[in-house]
Design a protein around this motif. Structure first.
Motif, PDB file in Angstrom:
ATOM      1  N   THR A 137     -62.878 -46.551  45.236  1.00 14.01           N
ATOM      2  CA  THR A 137     -61.727 -46.451  46.137  1.00 14.01           C
ATOM      3  C   THR A 137     -62.104 -46.805  47.568  1.00 14.01           C
ATOM      4  N   SER A 138     -63.202 -46.222  48.055  1.00 13.46           N
ATOM      5  CA  SER A 138     -63.590 -46.507  49.443  1.00 13.46           C
ATOM      6  C   SER A 138     -64.006 -47.970  49.610  1.00 13.46           C
ATOM      7  N   THR A 139     -64.620 -48.552  48.599  1.00 17.04           N
ATOM      8  CA  THR A 139     -64.979 -49.970  48.662  1.00 17.04           C
ATOM      9  C   THR A 139     -63.734 -50.846  48.664  1.00 17.04           C
ATOM     10  N   LEU A 140     -62.757 -50.507  47.826  1.00 16.81           N
ATOM     11  CA  LEU A 140     -61.509 -51.277  47.795  1.00 16.81           C
ATOM     12  C   LEU A 140     -60.737 -51.157  49.111  1.00 16.81           C
ATOM     13  N   VAL A 141     -60.731 -49.966  49.706  1.00 15.72           N
ATOM     14  CA  VAL A 141     -60.087 -49.786  51.012  1.00 15.72           C
ATOM     15  C   VAL A 141     -60.778 -50.665  52.049  1.00 15.72           C
ATOM     16  N   GLN A 142     -62.097 -50.690  51.985  1.00 17.89           N
ATOM     17  CA  GLN A 142     -62.854 -51.516  52.927  1.00 17.89           C
ATOM     18  C   GLN A 142     -62.545 -53.007  52.739  1.00 17.89           C
ATOM     19  N   ILE A 143     -62.513 -53.461  51.507  1.00 16.69           N
ATOM     20  CA  ILE A 143     -62.212 -54.877  51.229  1.00 16.69           C
ATOM     21  C   ILE A 143     -60.798 -55.213  51.703  1.00 16.69           C
ATOM     22  N   TYR A 144     -59.853 -54.367  51.350  1.00 15.43           N
ATOM     23  CA  TYR A 144     -58.464 -54.598  51.753  1.00 15.43           C
ATOM     24  C   TYR A 144     -58.353 -54.659  53.276  1.00 15.43           C
ATOM     25  N   SER A 145     -58.961 -53.692  53.949  1.00 13.43           N
ATOM     26  CA  SER A 145     -58.821 -53.627  55.407  1.00 13.43           C
ATOM     27  C   SER A 145     -59.488 -54.808  56.106  1.00 13.43           C
ATOM     28  N   ARG A 146     -60.539 -55.339  55.546  1.00 11.51           N
ATOM     29  CA  ARG A 146     -61.192 -56.507  56.165  1.00 11.51           C
ATOM     30  C   ARG A 146     -60.337 -57.767  56.059  1.00 11.51           C
ATOM     31  N   PHE A 147     -59.548 -57.850  55.000  1.00 11.67           N
ATOM     32  CA  PHE A 147     -58.713 -59.036  54.825  1.00 11.67           C
ATOM     33  C   PHE A 147     -57.330 -58.891  55.457  1.00 11.67           C
ATOM     34  N   PHE A 148     -56.750 -57.700  55.400  1.00 11.86           N
ATOM     35  CA  PHE A 148     -55.353 -57.557  55.764  1.00 11.86           C
ATOM     36  C   PHE A 148     -55.080 -56.671  56.985  1.00 11.86           C
ATOM     37  N   MET A 149     -56.112 -56.090  57.559  1.00 10.37           N
ATOM     38  CA  MET A 149     -55.905 -55.245  58.739  1.00 10.37           C
ATOM     39  C   MET A 149     -56.678 -55.828  59.921  1.00 10.37           C
ATOM     40  N   GLU A 150     -56.265 -55.422  61.083  1.00 14.52           N
ATOM     41  CA  GLU A 150     -56.924 -55.915  62.286  1.00 14.52           C
ATOM     42  C   GLU A 150     -58.357 -55.398  62.381  1.00 14.52           C
ATOM     43  N   LYS A 151     -58.546 -54.117  62.032  1.00 15.22           N
ATOM     44  CA  LYS A 151     -59.871 -53.500  62.130  1.00 15.22           C
ATOM     45  C   LYS A 151     -60.092 -52.610  60.901  1.00 15.22           C
ATOM     46  N   ALA A 152     -61.251 -52.760  60.289  1.00 15.60           N
ATOM     47  CA  ALA A 152     -61.575 -51.932  59.114  1.00 15.60           C
ATOM     48  C   ALA A 152     -61.939 -50.522  59.574  1.00 15.60           C
ATOM     49  N   PRO A 153     -61.507 -49.502  58.825  1.00 16.62           N
ATOM     50  CA  PRO A 153     -61.885 -48.130  59.192  1.00 16.62           C
ATOM     51  C   PRO A 153     -63.399 -47.941  59.098  1.00 16.62           C
ATOM     52  N   SER A 154     -63.943 -47.185  60.034  1.00 16.47           N
ATOM     53  CA  SER A 154     -65.402 -47.016  60.097  1.00 16.47           C
ATOM     54  C   SER A 154     -65.935 -46.092  59.003  1.00 16.47           C
ATOM     55  N   TRP A 155     -65.097 -45.269  58.438  1.00 18.01           N
ATOM     56  CA  TRP A 155     -65.558 -44.270  57.483  1.00 18.01           C
ATOM     57  C   TRP A 155     -65.815 -44.834  56.087  1.00 18.01           C
ATOM     58  N   THR A 156     -65.287 -46.005  55.775  1.00 19.64           N
ATOM     59  CA  THR A 156     -65.352 -46.493  54.394  1.00 19.64           C
ATOM     60  C   THR A 156     -66.779 -46.769  53.923  1.00 19.64           C
ATOM     61  N   GLU A 157     -67.619 -47.328  54.791  1.00 23.76           N
ATOM     62  CA  GLU A 157     -69.002 -47.611  54.379  1.00 23.76           C
ATOM     63  C   GLU A 157     -69.772 -46.324  54.119  1.00 23.76           C
ATOM     64  N   GLU A 158     -69.593 -45.360  55.005  1.00 20.86           N
ATOM     65  CA  GLU A 158     -70.290 -44.087  54.823  1.00 20.86           C
ATOM     66  C   GLU A 158     -69.784 -43.339  53.598  1.00 20.86           C
ATOM     67  N   ALA A 159     -68.494 -43.371  53.358  1.00 16.96           N
ATOM     68  CA  ALA A 159     -67.923 -42.715  52.176  1.00 16.96           C
ATOM     69  C   ALA A 159     -68.435 -43.374  50.894  1.00 16.96           C
ATOM     70  N   ALA A 160     -68.504 -44.697  50.883  1.00 19.12           N
ATOM     71  CA  ALA A 160     -69.009 -45.410  49.702  1.00 19.12           C
ATOM     72  C   ALA A 160     -70.470 -45.048  49.439  1.00 19.12           C
ATOM     73  N   ARG A 161     -71.263 -45.020  50.497  1.00 21.04           N
ATOM     74  CA  ARG A 161     -72.681 -44.671  50.364  1.00 21.04           C
ATOM     75  C   ARG A 161     -72.844 -43.244  49.847  1.00 21.04           C
ATOM     76  N   LEU A 162     -72.065 -42.322  50.395  1.00 21.20           N
ATOM     77  CA  LEU A 162     -72.127 -40.922  49.970  1.00 21.20           C
ATOM     78  C   LEU A 162     -71.722 -40.778  48.503  1.00 21.20           C
ATOM     79  N   CYS A 163     -70.657 -41.442  48.114  1.00 24.51           N
ATOM     80  CA  CYS A 163     -70.205 -41.377  46.715  1.00 24.51           C
ATOM     81  C   CYS A 163     -71.241 -41.983  45.776  1.00 24.51           C
ATOM     82  N   PHE A 164     -71.886 -43.063  46.199  1.00 21.14           N
ATOM     83  CA  PHE A 164     -72.919 -43.685  45.377  1.00 21.14           C
ATOM     84  C   PHE A 164     -74.103 -42.733  45.180  1.00 21.14           C
TER      85      PHE A 164
END
Length: 157
Positions: free
Chosen positions: A26-53
């Protein structure tokens, strides 16, 4: 009693693997979506993905020990006499228990030190992330002790 603990722990670990993997996806998909369709990607997605992994690995490690999913190099092992195979297996499991008990003790100390640290982007205590280490160590230790008990019971028969 041990079988019940093993069953409850297994359900807990499987649920943890599922939830952390879903969190990672989920956090990876949010990050991918935000990089393509939003002005700025949320900063928490990378850390959340790492923590979940990290938690997916911690939850699954004990289950891997339980189900013999670790890699074995048994070319030489298979050539040994059965009594030596038995001794070597118990020796290896004893070493695993010692290693992961030490790992768990230091993991708990790491969790304690994480109470004073904060996550950079998500602002939670790092002890939450660090708890994955004793979880990994204790579950591997538990399932290895179960394996030794079962091997010794079979040997007595």
């Amino acid at each position: 009693m041990i079988r019940k603990i093993e069953k409850v722990l297994g359900v807990f670990l499987k649920s943890g693997v599922f939830l952390s993997t879903m969190g990672f996806l989920t956090s990876t998909l949010v990050q991918i979506y935000s990089r393509f369709f939003m002005e700025k990607a949320p900063s928490w997605t990378e850390e959340a993905a790492r923590l979940c992994f990290v938690f997916a690995i911690a939850f699954s490690s004990g289950l891997a020990m339980k189900s013999n999913f670790y890699v074995y190099f048994d070319f030489l092992f298979q050539k040994l006499p059965k009594n030596w195979q038995h001794r070597l297996t118990i020796g290896i499991y004893a070493c695993i228990i010692i290693l992961f008990m030490i790992f768990s003790v230091y993991g708990v100390l790491w969790v304690k030190s994480g109470l004073q640290e904060q996550s950079p982007s998500m602002k939670f205590p790092m002890a939450i992330a660090f708890i994955s280490m004793p979880l990994l160590g204790l579950t591997i230790t538990f399932y290895t002790i179960i394996k030794i008990i079962r091997i010794l019971k079979i040997k007595k028969k």
